[in-house]
Design a protein around this motif. Structure first.
Motif, PDB file in Angstrom:
ATOM      1  N   GLY A   1       1.852  21.355  31.611  1.00 12.26           N
ATOM      2  CA  GLY A   1       2.150  21.060  33.004  1.00 12.26           C
ATOM      3  C   GLY A   1       3.630  20.919  33.293  1.00 12.26           C
ATOM      4  N   LEU A   2       4.472  20.968  32.254  1.00 14.91           N
ATOM      5  CA  LEU A   2       5.917  20.868  32.435  1.00 14.91           C
ATOM      6  C   LEU A   2       6.545  22.252  32.516  1.00 14.91           C
ATOM      7  CD1 LEU A   2       6.687  18.054  29.824  1.00 14.91           C
ATOM      8  CD2 LEU A   2       6.880  17.835  32.305  1.00 14.91           C
TER       9      LEU A   2
ATOM     10  N   ALA B   1       4.513  12.671  32.328  1.00 12.35           N
ATOM     11  CA  ALA B   1       5.593  13.496  32.867  1.00 12.35           C
ATOM     12  C   ALA B   1       5.107  14.790  33.488  1.00 12.35           C
ATOM     13  CB  ALA B   1       6.610  13.789  31.761  1.00 12.35           C
ATOM     14  N   ASP B   2       3.936  15.272  33.076  1.00 13.54           N
ATOM     15  CA  ASP B   2       3.388  16.505  33.661  1.00 13.54           C
ATOM     16  C   ASP B   2       3.057  16.340  35.130  1.00 13.54           C
ATOM     17  OD1 ASP B   2       0.079  15.920  33.625  1.00 13.54           O
ATOM     18  OD2 ASP B   2       1.254  14.863  32.121  1.00 13.54           O
ATOM     19  N   ARG B   3       3.070  15.104  35.639  1.00 12.95           N
ATOM     20  CA  ARG B   3       2.751  14.860  37.040  1.00 12.95           C
ATOM     21  C   ARG B   3       3.991  14.840  37.939  1.00 12.95           C
ATOM     22  NH1 ARG B   3      -2.498  13.603  37.701  1.00 12.95           N
ATOM     23  NH2 ARG B   3      -3.650  13.126  35.812  1.00 12.95           N
ATOM     24  N   MET B   4       5.129  15.261  37.403  1.00 11.15           N
ATOM     25  CA  MET B   4       6.289  15.460  38.268  1.00 11.15           C
ATOM     26  C   MET B   4       6.030  16.648  39.190  1.00 11.15           C
ATOM     27  SD  MET B   4       9.673  14.856  35.891  1.00 11.15           S
ATOM     28  CE  MET B   4       9.128  15.880  34.515  1.00 11.15           C
ATOM     29  N   ASN B   5       6.400  16.519  40.471  1.00 12.59           N
ATOM     30  CA  ASN B   5       6.326  17.686  41.333  1.00 12.59           C
ATOM     31  C   ASN B   5       7.541  18.572  41.067  1.00 12.59           C
ATOM     32  OD1 ASN B   5       8.500  16.534  42.794  1.00 12.59           O
ATOM     33  ND2 ASN B   5       7.091  15.520  44.219  1.00 12.59           N
ATOM     34  N   ILE B   6       7.579  19.739  41.668  1.00 13.07           N
ATOM     35  CA  ILE B   6       8.625  20.709  41.336  1.00 13.07           C
ATOM     36  C   ILE B   6      10.008  20.180  41.687  1.00 13.07           C
ATOM     37  CG2 ILE B   6       8.467  21.912  43.550  1.00 13.07           C
ATOM     38  CD1 ILE B   6       9.095  23.471  40.056  1.00 13.07           C
ATOM     39  N   GLU B   7      10.109  19.416  42.758  1.00 14.07           N
ATOM     40  CA  GLU B   7      11.398  18.840  43.144  1.00 14.07           C
ATOM     41  C   GLU B   7      11.877  17.832  42.098  1.00 14.07           C
ATOM     42  OE1 GLU B   7      11.313  17.015  46.970  1.00 14.07           O
ATOM     43  OE2 GLU B   7      13.499  16.969  47.174  1.00 14.07           O
ATOM     44  N   SER B   8      10.945  17.030  41.588  1.00 10.32           N
ATOM     45  CA  SER B   8      11.282  16.054  40.550  1.00 10.32           C
ATOM     46  C   SER B   8      11.732  16.753  39.274  1.00 10.32           C
ATOM     47  CB  SER B   8      10.067  15.170  40.253  1.00 10.32           C
ATOM     48  OG  SER B   8       9.647  14.461  41.385  1.00 10.32           O
TER      49      SER B   8
END
Length: 328
Positions: free
Chosen positions: A148-149, A115-122
């Protein structure tokens, strides 16, 4: 061994919440996304969807569907293969699904691996759902890098920290050697470039060996029952998938470092440096750059990361890249 056996205290908390109908609507599960945290998430979902009185039974149709990630009321998403990011369209699809009526009249669940690999829009898209979650819905965010969250996402979830699996612990193996490489940038000549290229290659070699050992330890009974050729293929695929994740993290850090150098070389008062605690080192490196050369260094690192997907020896890629970074 089942994940619920290895993390009894965390599992007891989930059981208590389930039996008292007081489960949270969202959880951040901290551990290995391909090991202990993944198995814990699967056990959690089996508890929700199991058809037997003693839950989870691990044998009914629903439990088997959960384990295969094919249950009709459970949607899994993870980083895309090229970008290695969780894209907003994937999060949007997950939100639409859990907002609909359950097919089987019970729980609905969504899982975001890494989940830490979500971009800011996600993350912003998900945040709105966490603020007003649909009824009878569980969201599980699985990550080995909760830092990263967004803090606002963490604050709206219950956090479950599992003891680190060996794959998750590999982060400690590469971060210090990477910092040593960053501190020695930019190389002053061909010999320095070759040395840094060899250091980066050695870093990834050590990580790959550690991941391979961890992948073997994470094998379950189903995996171990496969014939030798299929098992070898599975081990190699899982090792390479995790290695690519580490490589993406390494190059992301390298890019952040070079962006800090660019800001300083451009004369910007960089109060928000990513590596603010390394400011003195970054300032010294920026003095050896022009704005143009600092920008070119970023492009070199981006190119190095892209070329790893091609059939070119790693050391050759690294050596050519570091030679382009030379500043005398």
């Amino acid at each position: 061994m089942e994940a619920i056996d290895m993390h009894a205290e965390a599992w007891q908390g989930i059981l208590n919440g389930f039996t008292s109908d007081r489960l949270a609507h969202a959880y951040v599960i901290v551990g290995s996304p391909r090991g202990n945290a993944l198995h814990f998430a699967e056990s959690f979902l089996k508890l929700l969807f199991c058809e037997r009185a003693e839950k989870p039974c691990n044998e009914c149709v629903a439990c088997r569907q959960v384990e295969a990630h094919k249950h009709v009321d459970n949607l899994w998403i993870e980083p895309q293969s090229k970008s290695r990011m969780v894209l907003v369209e994937d999060v949007d699809g997950l939100i639409r699904r859990i907002s609909q009526t359950s097919f089987e009249g019970g729980w609905k669940a969504g899982v975001i691996l890494q989940a830490d690999r979500m971009n800011i829009e996600s993350e912003n898209k998900l945040l709105k759902t966490l603020e007003e979650p649909p009824a009878k819905t569980i969201l599980l965010l699985v990550t080995d890098s909760p830092q990263g969250l967004l803090p606002t996402i963490i604050s709206r979830c219950q956090k479950i920290v599992l003891s680190e699996g060996r794959a998750g612990a590999m982060d400690d193996v590469w971060r210090l050697p990477l910092l040593e490489i960053l501190h020695s940038l930019p190389p002053t000549g061909g010999l320095g470039a070759a040395r840094q290229a060899s250091q980066l290659k050695a870093l990834f070699d050590v990580v790959k060996d550690g991941i391979a050992d961890a992948v073997v330890e994470d094998l379950d009974q189903h995996d171990e029952a496969l014939d030798e050729s299929k098992l070898k293929g599975i081990l190699e695929a899982r090792t390479n998938a995790r290695l690519k994740e580490v490589q993406a993290d390494v190059f992301r850090i390298m890019l952040d470092w070079h962006r800090d150098v660019l800001m300083l070389a451009s004369g910007i008062d960089a109060a928000e440096l990513v590596f603010a605690n390394e400011r003195d080192v970054l300032v010294e490196q920026s003095r050896r750059h022009t704005q143009g050369s600092a920008l070119q260094a970023i492009q070199v690192v981006e190119g190095m990361a892209r070329r790893l997907d091609r059939n070119i020896p790693d050391l050759q890629i690294f050596d050519e890249a570091f030679r382009k970074l030379v500043r005398r």
